[in-house]
Design a protein around this motif. Structure first.
Motif, PDB file in Angstrom:
ATOM      1  N   TYR A 368       0.816  -1.206   0.000  1.00 15.95           N
ATOM      2  CA  TYR A 368       0.000   0.000   0.000  1.00 15.95           C
ATOM      3  C   TYR A 368       0.854   1.261   0.000  1.00 15.95           C
ATOM      4  O   TYR A 368       1.992   1.264   0.480  1.00 15.95           O
ATOM      5  CB  TYR A 368      -0.931   0.023   1.214  1.00 15.95           C
ATOM      6  CG  TYR A 368      -1.756  -1.224   1.365  1.00 15.95           C
ATOM      7  CD1 TYR A 368      -2.666  -1.602   0.377  1.00 15.95           C
ATOM      8  CD2 TYR A 368      -1.627  -2.039   2.478  1.00 15.95           C
ATOM      9  CE1 TYR A 368      -3.423  -2.756   0.498  1.00 15.95           C
ATOM     10  CE2 TYR A 368      -2.379  -3.199   2.616  1.00 15.95           C
ATOM     11  CZ  TYR A 368      -3.273  -3.556   1.615  1.00 15.95           C
ATOM     12  OH  TYR A 368      -4.009  -4.701   1.745  1.00 15.95           O
ATOM     13  N   VAL A 369       0.272   2.338  -0.534  1.00 15.24           N
ATOM     14  CA  VAL A 369       0.927   3.644  -0.464  1.00 15.24           C
ATOM     15  C   VAL A 369       1.157   3.981   1.005  1.00 15.24           C
ATOM     16  O   VAL A 369       0.234   3.888   1.830  1.00 15.24           O
ATOM     17  CB  VAL A 369       0.059   4.722  -1.141  1.00 15.24           C
ATOM     18  CG1 VAL A 369       0.661   6.110  -0.934  1.00 15.24           C
ATOM     19  CG2 VAL A 369      -0.088   4.430  -2.629  1.00 15.24           C
ATOM     20  N   THR A 370       2.379   4.352   1.338  1.00 18.72           N
ATOM     21  CA  THR A 370       2.788   4.460   2.736  1.00 18.72           C
ATOM     22  C   THR A 370       3.229   5.868   3.097  1.00 18.72           C
ATOM     23  O   THR A 370       3.906   6.532   2.310  1.00 18.72           O
ATOM     24  CB  THR A 370       3.961   3.489   3.009  1.00 18.72           C
ATOM     25  OG1 THR A 370       3.565   2.168   2.628  1.00 18.72           O
ATOM     26  CG2 THR A 370       4.344   3.486   4.474  1.00 18.72           C
ATOM     27  N   ARG A 371       2.813   6.330   4.279  1.00 15.70           N
ATOM     28  CA  ARG A 371       3.288   7.602   4.827  1.00 15.70           C
ATOM     29  C   ARG A 371       3.719   7.403   6.273  1.00 15.70           C
ATOM     30  O   ARG A 371       2.926   6.982   7.109  1.00 15.70           O
ATOM     31  CB  ARG A 371       2.183   8.666   4.803  1.00 15.70           C
ATOM     32  CG  ARG A 371       1.524   8.935   3.472  1.00 15.70           C
ATOM     33  CD  ARG A 371       0.449  10.007   3.669  1.00 15.70           C
ATOM     34  NE  ARG A 371      -0.525  10.010   2.584  1.00 15.70           N
ATOM     35  CZ  ARG A 371      -1.817  10.248   2.747  1.00 15.70           C
ATOM     36  NH1 ARG A 371      -2.290  10.486   3.966  1.00 15.70           N
ATOM     37  NH2 ARG A 371      -2.630  10.251   1.714  1.00 15.70           N
ATOM     38  N   TYR A 372       4.991   7.731   6.548  1.00 15.15           N
ATOM     39  CA  TYR A 372       5.480   7.631   7.919  1.00 15.15           C
ATOM     40  C   TYR A 372       5.418   8.974   8.648  1.00 15.15           C
ATOM     41  O   TYR A 372       5.285   9.024   9.869  1.00 15.15           O
ATOM     42  CB  TYR A 372       6.923   7.108   7.935  1.00 15.15           C
ATOM     43  CG  TYR A 372       7.025   5.614   7.808  1.00 15.15           C
ATOM     44  CD1 TYR A 372       6.916   4.783   8.917  1.00 15.15           C
ATOM     45  CD2 TYR A 372       7.235   5.019   6.568  1.00 15.15           C
ATOM     46  CE1 TYR A 372       7.013   3.399   8.806  1.00 15.15           C
ATOM     47  CE2 TYR A 372       7.329   3.643   6.437  1.00 15.15           C
ATOM     48  CZ  TYR A 372       7.209   2.841   7.554  1.00 15.15           C
ATOM     49  OH  TYR A 372       7.304   1.464   7.435  1.00 15.15           O
ATOM     50  N   HIS A 373       5.581  10.077   7.913  1.00 17.98           N
ATOM     51  CA  HIS A 373       5.603  11.427   8.493  1.00 17.98           C
ATOM     52  C   HIS A 373       6.784  11.628   9.446  1.00 17.98           C
ATOM     53  O   HIS A 373       6.859  12.656  10.128  1.00 17.98           O
ATOM     54  CB  HIS A 373       4.312  11.753   9.241  1.00 17.98           C
ATOM     55  CG  HIS A 373       3.088  11.747   8.372  1.00 17.98           C
ATOM     56  ND1 HIS A 373       3.057  12.326   7.124  1.00 17.98           N
ATOM     57  CD2 HIS A 373       1.837  11.240   8.584  1.00 17.98           C
ATOM     58  CE1 HIS A 373       1.852  12.179   6.600  1.00 17.98           C
ATOM     59  NE2 HIS A 373       1.098  11.523   7.450  1.00 17.98           N
ATOM     60  N   LYS A 374       7.681  10.687   9.500  1.00 23.69           N
ATOM     61  CA  LYS A 374       8.881  10.788  10.335  1.00 23.69           C
ATOM     62  C   LYS A 374      10.042  10.134   9.601  1.00 23.69           C
ATOM     63  O   LYS A 374       9.847   9.491   8.569  1.00 23.69           O
ATOM     64  CB  LYS A 374       8.677  10.092  11.694  1.00 23.69           C
ATOM     65  CG  LYS A 374       7.648  10.744  12.597  1.00 23.69           C
ATOM     66  CD  LYS A 374       7.586  10.037  13.942  1.00 23.69           C
ATOM     67  CE  LYS A 374       6.594  10.722  14.875  1.00 23.69           C
ATOM     68  NZ  LYS A 374       6.561  10.076  16.224  1.00 23.69           N
ATOM     69  N   ALA A 375      11.226  10.300  10.147  1.00 24.05           N
ATOM     70  CA  ALA A 375      12.402   9.632   9.595  1.00 24.05           C
ATOM     71  C   ALA A 375      12.983   8.730  10.678  1.00 24.05           C
ATOM     72  O   ALA A 375      13.621   9.200  11.619  1.00 24.05           O
ATOM     73  CB  ALA A 375      13.448  10.640   9.133  1.00 24.05           C
ATOM     74  N   CYS A 376      12.684   7.446  10.550  1.00 25.77           N
ATOM     75  CA  CYS A 376      13.174   6.471  11.537  1.00 25.77           C
ATOM     76  C   CYS A 376      12.800   6.899  12.960  1.00 25.77           C
ATOM     77  O   CYS A 376      13.639   6.911  13.864  1.00 25.77           O
ATOM     78  CB  CYS A 376      14.679   6.285  11.407  1.00 25.77           C
ATOM     79  SG  CYS A 376      15.207   5.775   9.758  1.00 25.77           S
ATOM     80  N   SER A 377      11.543   7.265  13.125  1.00 27.66           N
ATOM     81  CA  SER A 377      10.916   7.675  14.393  1.00 27.66           C
ATOM     82  C   SER A 377      11.291   9.078  14.840  1.00 27.66           C
ATOM     83  O   SER A 377      10.797   9.555  15.870  1.00 27.66           O
ATOM     84  CB  SER A 377      11.220   6.680  15.535  1.00 27.66           C
ATOM     85  OG  SER A 377      12.551   6.792  15.988  1.00 27.66           O
ATOM     86  N   ASN A 379      11.165  13.191  14.344  1.00 27.14           N
ATOM     87  CA  ASN A 379      10.374  14.220  13.686  1.00 27.14           C
ATOM     88  C   ASN A 379      11.265  15.075  12.794  1.00 27.14           C
ATOM     89  O   ASN A 379      12.330  15.524  13.219  1.00 27.14           O
ATOM     90  CB  ASN A 379       9.680  15.119  14.722  1.00 27.14           C
ATOM     91  CG  ASN A 379       8.575  14.399  15.467  1.00 27.14           C
ATOM     92  OD1 ASN A 379       7.831  13.613  14.875  1.00 27.14           O
ATOM     93  ND2 ASN A 379       8.461  14.662  16.752  1.00 27.14           N
ATOM     94  N   LEU A 380      10.834  15.280  11.577  1.00 29.96           N
ATOM     95  CA  LEU A 380      11.549  16.177  10.680  1.00 29.96           C
ATOM     96  C   LEU A 380      11.012  17.582  10.843  1.00 29.96           C
ATOM     97  O   LEU A 380       9.898  17.792  11.312  1.00 29.96           O
ATOM     98  CB  LEU A 380      11.385  15.724   9.227  1.00 29.96           C
ATOM     99  CG  LEU A 380      12.006  14.366   8.891  1.00 29.96           C
ATOM    100  CD1 LEU A 380      11.598  13.930   7.491  1.00 29.96           C
ATOM    101  CD2 LEU A 380      13.524  14.426   9.005  1.00 29.96           C
TER     102      LEU A 380
END
Length: 469
Positions: A368-377, A379-380
């Motif tokens: 599935y199309v995936t969104r984490y909204h973070k980089a390896c936990s 916050n960016l």
């Protein structure tokens, strides 16, 4: 012979400041004043009345040169947002119409004292000859028109006084163009029309879609394959990023994508997303609550609701409700080659190790199309993050638009500072790299955070340098 057909043979004789009077039996209508300069400055001839007086026994039309009896065009967007394209030198403000959108033509001037008026409207496409006939509205100096093609139209609108039998006809030339608007400013029906058409590209294959909608239709597997294949034609090159091809290639793909949407629904114009507004919104929220900015607030904005693109589940990292629920990523094995290149590209590079049309260094196994909204936990967007990991602001776009004079610098800046952070903060990265925090004692906390926030690009560099397969 219709009035428009007559106009085709005579329009080269017409000049701004003059009025055609097809009905010579009507009372004489003469220009009160001719202006020395055309009313509009344009590459096309726009015909308008400069000021007229019409006399008859029952009523009087009396217009000064400042109260021109000329048509205006509007739709539900222009009423609230003004006329689009007003800053373009090739568009006469107010004379841009949109294909497949109801347009109201209104006759200017004060006609309230005149009774028994009737107005008819007709337009002819200059290039194709297509005729559009307007529908009179309740107000007898207005009619509704639906322009059906992109291009230029000559519009004839005729006012007739049924009581005194005089007729006045004006001719103007308008441009019919699609208008791309901020997605947040789309009316509800237009927003749904766009999102429904976009969903169709996921659900209907190119073969089936072309039989239903025509040759311009392409499915999302096609666009995904073109994008990935051109981004990774081999280990050394990228035709879409990190170079001068960034803007031109993205524009070309965007135009082809819009053409596919319009094959599904001719009324759809591809909207844009002004993501600099999102930063303003979360800053205002933080200010109202007397606290520091929290970048997690980005994901609670309207764009990430079911009305737009949906909210990613925090565990599955994919949308689970609404129109975009469980949207699948195409697998390379499911489709024949759809690359638009003539080169002998290695199609095997257009997928990840799990066969999905992702970058070859992308180890995401999810279908599935995936969104984490973070980089390896991590916050960016926090203080100390690399610039390309931060959300672009209006200041960034102002700088790109007005302070950069070199095209090469402009392309570079737009590729990274002015847009790249949006990709990284939406998609992000996750998986086993969340455990990199265990290396804090070895590398130090700051270096581990650097590794995590750089994780979205580290894989690419490692793969391109052939440090991994």
């Amino acid at each position: 012979m219709t009035e428009l057909e007559e106009l085709e043979g005579r329009k080269s004789l017409l000049r701004p400041g003059y009025v055609e009077i097809p009905d010579q039996s009507a009372p004489v209508i003469v220009p009160q004043q001719k202006r020395s300069a055309p009313l509009f400055v344009s590459a096309v001839v726009i015909l308008a009345l400069m000021g007229i007086t019409a006399l008859n026994s029952e009523s009087t039309l009396n217009f000064s040169a400042k109260e021109d009896l000329q048509p205006s065009f509007s739709n539900h967007y222009t009423v609230t947002n003004g006329n689009p394209g007003a800053d373009y030198p090739w568009i006469n403000e107010g004379y841009l119409v949109e294909p497949h959108k109801p347009t109201k033509l209104s006759m200017g001037g004060d006609l309230s004292d005149i009774s028994n008026l009737e107005m008819t409207c007709e337009a002819k496409h200059i290039q194709s000859g297509d005729i559009v006939t307007g529908t009179p509205l309740t107000k007898n100096t207005e009619c509704s028109m639906m322009f059906s093609e992109v291009g230029d139209y000559v519009v004839a609108n005729t006012l007739t006084n049924l009581e005194n039998q005089w007729t006045y006809t004006s001719y103007v030339e308008v441009r019919s163009r699609y208008v791309r608007r901020d997605i947040r400013k789309l009316g509800g029906s237009d927003l749904s029309a766009y999102l429904d058409a976009a969903r169709t590209l996921y659900d209907v294959s190119t073969e089936e879609g072309q039989s239903l909608y025509g040759s311009n239709y392409k499915d999302m597997a096609y666009f995904t394959k073109v994008y990935v294949t051109n981004s990774v034609p081999d280990k050394q090159h990228d035709r879409f990023h990190d170079g001068m091809g960034f803007l031109s290639q993205h524009i070309a793909l965007t135009n082809e994508y819009e053409a596919s949407l319009q094959a599904v629904n001719k009324a759809v114009a591809l909207p844009y997303w002004d993501f600099t507004q999102d930063m303003v919104m979360i800053k205002e929220k933080a200010k109202a609550e007397s606290r520091e900015i929290d970048y997690k607030d980005l994901w609670s904005l309207d764009i990430w609701t079911e009305d737009y693109f949906g909210t990613a589940d925090t565990t599955l990292h994919t949308v689970t409700e609404g129109r975009w629920a469980y949207t699948r990523v195409p697998k390379q094995s499911d489709y024949e080659s759809t690359t638009s290149n003539d080169d002998d590209d290695d199609d095997n590079l257009a997928s990840n190790p799990y066969g999905y049309m992702r970058a070859p260094w992308n180890l995401n196994p999810s279908p599935y199309v995936t969104r984490y909204h973070k980089a390896c936990s991590e916050n960016l967007g926090e203080k100390g993050s690399y610039e390309f990991n931060q959300w672009p602001t209006c200041k960034d776009h102002y700088y790109a638009s007005f302070d950069i004079s070199s095209y090469g610098e402009f392309v570079y800046y737009m590729s990274y500072d002015a847009h790249g952070g949006v990709h990284r903060m939406i998609g992000g990265s996750g998986g086993d790299c969340d455990d990199w925090s265990d290396m804090k004692l070895l590398l130090g906390p700051e270096r581990v955070i650097d590794l995590k926030t750089m994780s979205t690009v580290i894989g690419r560099h490692v793969w391109r340098e052939e440090m991994c397969k």
